[in-house]
Design an enzyme around this catalytic site. Structure first.
Site, PDB file in Angstrom:
ATOM      1  N   CYS A  82       0.839  -1.210   0.000  1.00  0.00           N
ATOM      2  CA  CYS A  82       0.000   0.000   0.000  1.00  0.00           C
ATOM      3  C   CYS A  82       0.872   1.258   0.000  1.00  0.00           C
ATOM      4  CB  CYS A  82      -0.956  -0.052   1.177  1.00  0.00           C
ATOM      5  SG  CYS A  82      -2.185   1.278   1.195  1.00  0.00           S
TER       6      CYS A  82
ATOM      7  N   ASP B  62     -10.592  -2.698  -5.543  1.00  0.00           N
ATOM      8  CA  ASP B  62      -9.591  -1.794  -4.967  1.00  0.00           C
ATOM      9  C   ASP B  62      -9.833  -0.374  -5.459  1.00  0.00           C
ATOM     10  OD1 ASP B  62      -7.336  -0.496  -4.003  1.00  0.00           O
ATOM     11  OD2 ASP B  62      -5.971  -2.126  -4.511  1.00  0.00           O
TER      12      ASP B  62
ATOM     13  N   HIS C 248      -8.481  -4.314  -1.408  1.00  0.00           N
ATOM     14  CA  HIS C 248      -7.249  -3.609  -1.054  1.00  0.00           C
ATOM     15  C   HIS C 248      -6.801  -4.009   0.358  1.00  0.00           C
ATOM     16  CE1 HIS C 248      -4.402  -0.235  -1.292  1.00  0.00           C
ATOM     17  NE2 HIS C 248      -4.643  -0.089   0.003  1.00  0.00           N
TER      18      HIS C 248
END
Length: 257
Positions: free
Chosen positions: A137, A185, A217
């Site tokens: 991320c 996502d 995500h």
């Protein structure tokens, strides 16, 4: 932009069970988690916003170490990570700007890049000859920014569900890059993934993009391991990273065996 800015999904998920095997120590003015024995091959884990003390991240570091890598995971946030599953009202953009930090320290390239650079120097000092980087991320941006073996930085990159990656950063990479993407996502949606692929096609470096169905995500770090589909995707994404580094970092060594 090759991926969108971080959002609420960047700090939600499930804490995993297990006892980390590494140790915490001080490197200059920031803390690091290290695991494994120094060797030719090292990995930097560049975490999501929950940081280097998150059990899930430490267990992942341990797994990479079990696969033959000396792993270092630095504190990117000066002791100011985001707590898992923060309640409503938390503003991640204000956090990025330093509003929640006691000293108003922002969590941006001018503050994070030097930490990555110092970690690279530390690995070189430990005898590491080839360095890979794993970015989850938030960390994906910094894998891309430092994937510059021509400058003695990161040799090989792997990222899962990256956020905040700019086009010019991606176009500037100088080494192999592998990406694990989630089917659902908001940060790295289909159009950003295809846009990223278009950019990577124009570059001369090896790349890989794997899409995992039925996950969102954050699945590679914070997925629910009681859900068989999420568990499979998390484990498969991890193996994707191991195989990528084994081939691109250890390729000559493995070929000689």
């Amino acid at each position: 932009m090759a991926s969108n800015p971080p959002g609420k999904c960047c700090y939600q998920g499930v804490k995993h069970e297990g006892t980390p095997k590494g140790k915490l120590s001080q490197l200059g003015d920031f803390e690091i988690y290290t695991v494994g024995e120094p060797s030719e091959y090292g990995l930097i884990i560049i975490t999501d916003v929950i940081g280097h003390k998150f059990t899930n991240a430490q267990l992942i570091a341990d797994q990479f170490a079990a696969n033959g890598y000396f792993v270092v995971m630095p504190d990117l946030f000066d002791g100011n990570p985001i707590e898992l599953n923060r309640p409503e009202g938390f503003d991640i953009m204000k956090w990025l700007g330093g509003e929640y930090h006691p000293k108003k320290r922002a969590h941006d390239p001018p503050h994070v890049d030097p930490i990555i650079d110092s970690t690279i120097i530390y690995l070189r000092d430990q005898g590491v000859k080839k360095i890979g980087a794993v970015g989850y991320c938030f960390g994906g941006k910094y894998v891309v920014r430092h994937l510059r073996p021509d400058q003695g930085k990161i040799d090989v990159g792997y990222t899962a569900h990256p956020s905040f990656v700019q086009d010019d950063e991606l176009k500037d990479i100088q080494g192999p890059l592998s990406i694990a993407a989630a089917e659902t996502d908001e940060i790295f949606p289909n159009d950003k993934r295809h846009h990223t692929e278009d950019i990577l096609k124009e570059l001369k470096f090896p790349y890989q993009i794997n899409l995992y169905a039925g996950v969102e995500h954050g699945f590679s770090v914070r997925g629910d391991l009681n859900d068989k589909r999420q568990k499979y995707a998390k484990e498969a994404a991890f193996l994707q990273g191991v195989q990528w580094f084994d081939y691109h970092l250890k390729g000559e060594e493995l070929a000689a065996k």
